[in-house]
Write an enzyme that holds these catalytic residues in place. Sequence first.
Site, PDB file in Angstrom:
ATOM      1  N   HIS A  48       0.795  -1.070  -0.116  1.00 43.82           N
ATOM      2  CA  HIS A  48       0.033   0.066  -0.210  1.00 43.82           C
ATOM      3  C   HIS A  48       0.838   1.445  -0.151  1.00 43.82           C
ATOM      4  O   HIS A  48       0.639   2.100  -0.825  1.00 43.82           O
ATOM      5  CB  HIS A  48      -0.961  -0.035   1.158  1.00 43.82           C
ATOM      6  N   HIS A  72       3.059   7.445   5.265  1.00 43.66           N
ATOM      7  CA  HIS A  72       1.785   7.880   5.620  1.00 43.66           C
ATOM      8  C   HIS A  72       1.151   7.178   6.771  1.00 43.66           C
ATOM      9  O   HIS A  72       0.414   7.633   7.539  1.00 43.66           O
ATOM     10  CB  HIS A  72       0.970   8.203   4.458  1.00 43.66           C
ATOM     11  N   GLU A  76      -0.126   6.149  12.172  1.00 40.53           N
ATOM     12  CA  GLU A  76      -1.445   5.701  12.449  1.00 40.53           C
ATOM     13  C   GLU A  76      -1.591   4.074  12.833  1.00 40.53           C
ATOM     14  O   GLU A  76      -2.235   3.717  13.524  1.00 40.53           O
ATOM     15  CB  GLU A  76      -2.142   6.165  11.335  1.00 40.53           C
ATOM     16  N   ASP A  77      -0.668   3.360  12.097  1.00 37.55           N
ATOM     17  CA  ASP A  77      -0.969   1.955  12.255  1.00 37.55           C
ATOM     18  C   ASP A  77       0.162   1.121  12.803  1.00 37.55           C
ATOM     19  O   ASP A  77       0.128  -0.095  12.795  1.00 37.55           O
ATOM     20  CB  ASP A  77      -1.150   1.321  10.697  1.00 37.55           C
ATOM     21  N   ASP A 139      -3.528   8.105  -1.349  1.00 35.74           N
ATOM     22  CA  ASP A 139      -3.921   7.135  -0.611  1.00 35.74           C
ATOM     23  C   ASP A 139      -5.220   6.503  -0.817  1.00 35.74           C
ATOM     24  O   ASP A 139      -5.509   5.508  -0.919  1.00 35.74           O
ATOM     25  CB  ASP A 139      -3.695   7.630   1.102  1.00 35.74           C
ATOM     26  N   ASP A 260     -22.383  13.709 -26.627  1.00 35.35           N
ATOM     27  CA  ASP A 260     -20.858  13.986 -26.244  1.00 35.35           C
ATOM     28  C   ASP A 260     -20.302  12.736 -25.658  1.00 35.35           C
ATOM     29  O   ASP A 260     -19.285  12.751 -24.943  1.00 35.35           O
ATOM     30  CB  ASP A 260     -20.786  15.074 -25.256  1.00 35.35           C
TER      31      ASP A 260
HETATM   32 MN    MN Z   1      -3.179   4.557   3.758  1.00 39.20          MN
END
Ligand code: MN
Length: 732
Positions: A48, A72, A76-77, A139, A260
Amino acid sequence: MIRIEEIVEKVSRHHPQADLDLLRRAYFFSAREHKGQTRASGEPYLVHPLEVANILAEMRLDEVSVATGLLHDVVEDTLVDLETIRQYFGDEIAHLVNGLTKLAHISNQSKEEQQAENVRKMLLAMVDDVRVVLVKLADRLHNMRTLSHLRPDQRRRIAQETLDIFAPIAHRLGMGRLRSELEDLCFQHLHPEDYRELAAQLERRRPEHEAFLHSVTARIEEKMHEAEVPIIRVEGRVKRLYSIWKKMRRQKIELDQVYDLVAARVITPSEVRHCYGALGVVHNIWRPVPGRIKDWIATPRDNLYQSLHTSIIGAEGQPFEVQIRTEEMHHIAEEGVAAHWKYKEGKRGARDDDEAFQWLRSLVEWSQEVKDSRDFLESLKLDLYPKDVYAFTPMGKVIQLPRGATPVDFAYTIHSEVGSTCTGARIGGRIVPLRTAIQNGDVVEILTSPNAHPSRDWLNFVVTTRARNRVRHWVAEQQRAESIEIGRKLFEKEAARFQLSPKKLLSDSNGDFKRIANEYGYGRVDDLLAAIGYGKTVPRTVIAKYLGPDKFAELDQKKESRLRSGMREGVQAVKRLIRLGDDSIVVRGVDDLLVARARCCNPVRGEEIVGYVTRGKGVAVHAERCKNVQQLMVNPERIVSVEWAGRTDESSYAVKLLAITENRTGMIAGITGAISDMKTGIRDARATVAPDNRGRIEVTVEVFDVKHLDRVIRSIRNVPGVIDVERVHGVA
Ligand code: MN
């Protein structure tokens, strides 16, 4: 799995000066921290962040953004904290990762669907660096690409959130390509059957579309060449599934009627005149549909999209669209704010920098004064909604407030009843003062009590008009009630001097008094009493009006002689004081008046004092020495005599003293020792050294009266090293 070296290679292609080692370090760090974690697909989690970094590299972002993409999710994880990120990767990346961690909490927070607009604004308001949004979008794009591994209910929730929150943000930032992919992925998961059916229909028509676009693009290229209008290329494109579907639904039409569905796009060299030249050529080949030419070059869209659009009638009579734009406009249409990085580096001059700045500025609705465009480009600070702040109720409802708003504003925004019974607030579960400024993303819980009421002090910090008006209204009502009460007391006192019965005078059945109120221009007796309470009217003149000149003169005479004969009127007052009252002071001849010691001079028992009838706040008691008293004398009718009541309690007064001392050790101990030797309480003591190298020691002592205070001051003067002691006026 994509390899880190592929990403490194992409970044170095667009940013030759980039610190590629940073990318490798971020990769190893992320790989180590996410080790053992897997995604719903069963793949290693590391896939990821790598894919997110790859999306960012393809947007041609700088190495800092791409490294942030790799990192990133670690705060958080995993067990890594922000400090560790800072140590390893520096302030800039730590700042970006922190921004992303905060955003992660936001999107989980909102539970109300109708709030999308506010959530979008809040998200953007929380971001001070545009790269945080770009990483967040990358993300989300990768999560959407891999959504099919989740349960159907999770898929729907995430797809809906993406459609409501993230696709519009991408649109706002001009990122057409990313927005399109997000929307089509959302469509696929939110309406799988419609999606499959529409995709199949388009697939069946593909040979037809391809043949048509091929002939059209060949024709355009040929005619441009003949007319010697330079172009870079002509592209054929089929409208995106989600846009087709939306259009069919909105206009209630079939696929055949979407005119269109296919379009040609002419990309010209950088000069705008080539676009208009190309438009002329296109209109020479086919007849334009009147009124369907849109010039987004002369007036760009809000998100700075620029292009010429025209609808023309094709050879077989069916209309189709041709878009014409320069290569640069095309890049901006696809990449939006991310295209900025194309301009950030390289050998562009100051003027070009200025243009890029202009572009970014209008993009983000930059509304503050920016003195130096270079500063702006340097810091890439965003302030999309500088005037607003967004907070949540505990139920997840988003409340929009002006910057600087407090829990009181929040409470009144929810409901005026919540505001007026508010007693306290929790932010993020912790009790905070009511004057705390709410931050973006705060979860605010208002504590109420049915008996609570607003406080005048709130006017010092509320920022919303609604809260201000409500509190003001309450205060005004409160003041009026108090003023009527004060007016009644003052009137009763004066009436008693004339040996009149105030009860009778003021009774409802006394039409005379109502008439007098009317003469003063008031509708009701209460209004007249309020005027007396406010000090606008003097009781004596009211009585004169009531009695008429002759009777008044007669009774006034009697009153004077009574006084002369030593009959003291106004027995010592009983002091039962209304709320907030200070029962160490009485107003001579009047009881039940609201009395408060003035904060400007903080008089202490035993000092000479004067009372002043304030507007709705009762009688303010000042020390005679107070410099404000002079000004108050301008309204002599509002001055009342006051005196200290007999000692009934051990009430003490906090007084702040300032001692100037030699700069030597032990001064504070010496002074506080001297004070406690006097059996005097100390509330606070602090020492500083002034620029003149003298010690300044401030102590707040508790004294019973002014004599006590004098003794304390003398004892401090006697401490060796003390140069001078003075009283600091005002509230300690
Ligand atoms: Mn993520």
